[in-house]
Design an enzyme around this catalytic site. Structure first.
Site, PDB file in Angstrom:
ATOM      1  N   GLY A  43       0.768  -1.243   0.000  1.00  0.00           N
ATOM      2  CA  GLY A  43       0.000   0.000   0.000  1.00  0.00           C
ATOM      3  C   GLY A  43       0.795   1.286   0.000  1.00  0.00           C
ATOM      4  NE  ARG A 102      -2.447  -3.100  -3.940  1.00  0.00           N
ATOM      5  CZ  ARG A 102      -2.455  -3.336  -2.632  1.00  0.00           C
ATOM      6  NH1 ARG A 102      -2.299  -2.357  -1.771  1.00  0.00           N
ATOM      7  NH2 ARG A 102      -2.624  -4.566  -2.173  1.00  0.00           N
ATOM      8  CG  ASP A 151      -8.010   0.173   9.898  1.00  0.00           C
ATOM      9  OD1 ASP A 151      -8.721   0.456  10.858  1.00  0.00           O
ATOM     10  OD2 ASP A 151      -8.474  -0.312   8.853  1.00  0.00           O
ATOM     11  CG  PHE A 178     -13.185  -0.396   2.462  1.00  0.00           C
ATOM     12  CD1 PHE A 178     -12.310  -1.137   3.246  1.00  0.00           C
ATOM     13  CD2 PHE A 178     -13.072  -0.472   1.092  1.00  0.00           C
ATOM     14  CE1 PHE A 178     -11.340  -1.937   2.664  1.00  0.00           C
ATOM     15  CE2 PHE A 178     -12.101  -1.277   0.507  1.00  0.00           C
ATOM     16  CZ  PHE A 178     -11.240  -2.013   1.300  1.00  0.00           C
ATOM     17  CE  LYS A 197     -10.454   3.401   7.398  1.00  0.00           C
ATOM     18  NZ  LYS A 197     -10.915   2.065   6.988  1.00  0.00           N
TER      19      LYS A 197
HETATM   20  C1  PRP Z   1      -2.892  -2.291   5.060  1.00  0.00           C
HETATM   21  C2  PRP Z   1      -2.058  -1.027   5.194  1.00  0.00           C
HETATM   22  C3  PRP Z   1      -1.333  -1.247   6.495  1.00  0.00           C
HETATM   23  C4  PRP Z   1      -2.327  -2.057   7.311  1.00  0.00           C
HETATM   24  C5  PRP Z   1      -3.030  -1.162   8.274  1.00  0.00           C
HETATM   25  O1  PRP Z   1      -2.084  -3.275   4.505  1.00  0.00           O
HETATM   26  O2  PRP Z   1      -1.171  -0.882   4.121  1.00  0.00           O
HETATM   27  O3  PRP Z   1      -0.140  -1.975   6.332  1.00  0.00           O
HETATM   28  O4  PRP Z   1      -3.269  -2.618   6.390  1.00  0.00           O
HETATM   29  O5  PRP Z   1      -3.980  -1.869   9.023  1.00  0.00           O
HETATM   30  P1  PRP Z   1      -3.850  -2.151  10.566  1.00  0.00           P
HETATM   31  O6  PRP Z   1      -3.428  -0.882  11.245  1.00  0.00           O
HETATM   32  O7  PRP Z   1      -5.275  -2.528  10.918  1.00  0.00           O
HETATM   33  O8  PRP Z   1      -2.902  -3.264  10.777  1.00  0.00           O
HETATM   34  P2  PRP Z   1      -2.624  -4.659   3.941  1.00  0.00           P
HETATM   35  O9  PRP Z   1      -2.447  -5.715   4.964  1.00  0.00           O
HETATM   36  O10 PRP Z   1      -4.012  -4.475   3.392  1.00  0.00           O
HETATM   37  O11 PRP Z   1      -1.602  -4.967   2.779  1.00  0.00           O
HETATM   38  P3  PRP Z   1      -1.302  -4.109   1.462  1.00  0.00           P
HETATM   39  O12 PRP Z   1      -0.545  -2.885   1.908  1.00  0.00           O
HETATM   40  O13 PRP Z   1      -0.491  -5.028   0.625  1.00  0.00           O
HETATM   41  O14 PRP Z   1      -2.632  -3.751   0.851  1.00  0.00           O
END
Ligand code: PRP
Length: 181
Positions: free
Chosen positions: A51, A171, A109, A158, A137
């Site tokens: 991300g 993305r 998050d 979301f 968030k």
């Molecule tokens: C998302 C984002 C953070 C994490 C945040 O990654 O990039 O790394 O979730 O969420 P949290 O605070 O609840 O842990 P994801 O696991 O979706 O992987 P990605 O970046 O490959 O989409």
């Protein structure tokens, strides 16, 4: 796709929450703060895949000092629309002992990802670890965390775009969109 106000994928609709201009202005402000705070420390930036790639690319090109970068793979959501607390980390061979580390995240998050990562990174005995998150968030936080640099606080909706995905799509949207139906 980039210019439309509504993005649709797998029956879900998203509308613009943060326009591209606001994103770029926020990135510039974060880069200025970090440059000011870390100019003499020469930190190493850790980019958390996937991300963060767009935010990291924009932020790092505005950082006004010589620096190192590394990438780390972290996955928490799977195909779901909310975080579940299970974090898979793939740590490369890291040379961060005694260094000041700045983690670059697209969003914090629940905080599970950053919490797991900081625990794992502490094993390498860095001098300091701080986090730069483009989005937060805070309402969703499940663990206590001190995120030093936050770009924009968003509500508990979301969100996709600027690196954030819905089932791996969206993305590359240059703005951030939120789901409304
Ligand atoms: C998302 C984002 C953070 C994490 C945040 O990654 O990039 O790394 O979730 O969420 P949290 O605070 O609840 O842990 P994801 O696991 O979706 O992987 P990605 O970046 O490959 O989409």
């Amino acid at each position: 796709m980039e210019n439309s106000r509504i993005y649709e994928h797998k029956g879900k609709k998203f509308r613009i929450l943060i326009p591209e201009e606001k994103i770029q202005q926020t990135v510039a402000e974060l880069a200025a703060r970090i440059t000011n705070d870390y100019r003499d420390k020469h930190p190493i930036f850790l980019i958390i895949l996937k991300g963060s790639i767009f935010f990291a690319a924009d932020l790092l090109r505005k950082i006004d000092f010589n620096t190192e970068i590394e990438v780390i793979s972290a996955k928490s959501y799977g195909q779901a629309m909310s975080s579940n607390g299970n974090v898979n980390l793939a740590l490369p061979k890291l040379n961060i002992e005694g260094k000041d580390v700045l983690i670059i995240e697209d969003i914090v998050d629940t905080g599970y990802t950053i919490q797991s990562l900081i625990r794992a990174l502490n094993e390498y005995r860095p001098n300091s670890i701080e986090t730069v998150a483009f989005l937060s968030k805070t309402e969703e936080r499940k663990v206590e965390l001190d995120v030093k640099y936050i770009g924009i606080e968003i509500p508990s909706e979301f969100a996709i775009g600027y690196g954030l995905d819905f089932a791996e799509f969206g993305r590359n949207l240059p703005a951030i969109y939120s789901n409304f139906e």
